[in-house]
Structures are given as C-alpha cells and as structure tokens.
Design an enzyme around this catalytic site. Structure first.
Site: not given
Length: 136
Positions: A62, A104
């Site tokens: 991206k 995370h």
C-alpha cells in the site's frame, strides 16, 4: 523525505485458518529466513508472527502503490527482528529506507510501513555497495 505510508490490519485467527487450510500459504508468503524464525515460535506466538509479516507486506504494498504481483513479490520482502526485537524490513532491489512497526492486540495485528527517499550521500553509497540495505 517520506514518499509512502501504508497501514494494514489483519485478524490473527483468520490468518491461522488460512495456514490450516492452505499448506502452501507459509512458503508462499514468508522467505526461508522468516520461516525459520516462525518455526522457533509456538502456538499463538507463531500465528501472531506469521500474521504480522503478512500484514507488514500488505502495508508495504500500500505504501508503494504497487500492490503485490507485478513489481514486487511476497518473497522480495523480508522482515526479521534485530536482537532488540525491533522488526527490520528489507526489500529486493528497492533502494529506499523502509520502516515497519508491527503491533498485536487481542486477535488483531496492525502494521505501519513508512518509505523514505535516500539522501544524495546514501544514493552514492547504494551505487558503490549495491547489496547494502536491500535483500539480495
């Protein structure tokens, strides 16, 4: 000068399901060195590691706007940890600085990739030492 920023979020459990269903997923996505590092982890930590690398590679695609396929393949991108635990991204034949952050939380992994243009001195260094800073 920053020339690209990419972000990606993945579900760790979804990636774990893909790993179970598609045995070719790990060798397709991870480089040999990344597979070794993943094998050193057990249980949820292994799935977090794999999901993090997958997400970081998506974020890189991206940031560049290339996507994965035509100009950059999964195996062209490698993310390994320094001794401090900091992830470092190297990309084959890509002479720019890349910075990656992987985090995370619960069942989610979120990654950010920043691509920075090299200074003139760094460009000269890459010409003199073409393998330096890029995956060979």
């Amino acid at each position: 000068m920053i020339i690209g920023i990419g972000n990606d979020t993945e579900s760790i459990s979804r990636v774990a399901q893909i790993i179970e269903r598609q045995k070719s997923f790990i060798p397709f996505i991870l480089t040999p060195a990344e597979r070794v590092a993943a094998a050193e982890r057990k249980g949820k930590h292994r799935n977090e590691y794999i999901a993090g690398r997958f997400s970081a590679k998506e974020a890189f695609s991206k940031a560049t706007g290339y996507g994965i396929g035509e100009k950059v393949q999964w195996q062209d991108i490698e993310i390994l940890n320094e001794n401090t635990g900091r992830p470092v991204m190297k990309i084959k034949n890509f002479p720019y600085h890349t910075y990656v952050a992987i985090t995370h939380s619960g069942d989610q992994v979120n990654t950010v990739v920043i691509i920075e243009r090299l200074t003139l001195l760094e460009k000269i260094s890459v010409k003199i030492f073409p393998k330096r800073g890029v995956l060979s």
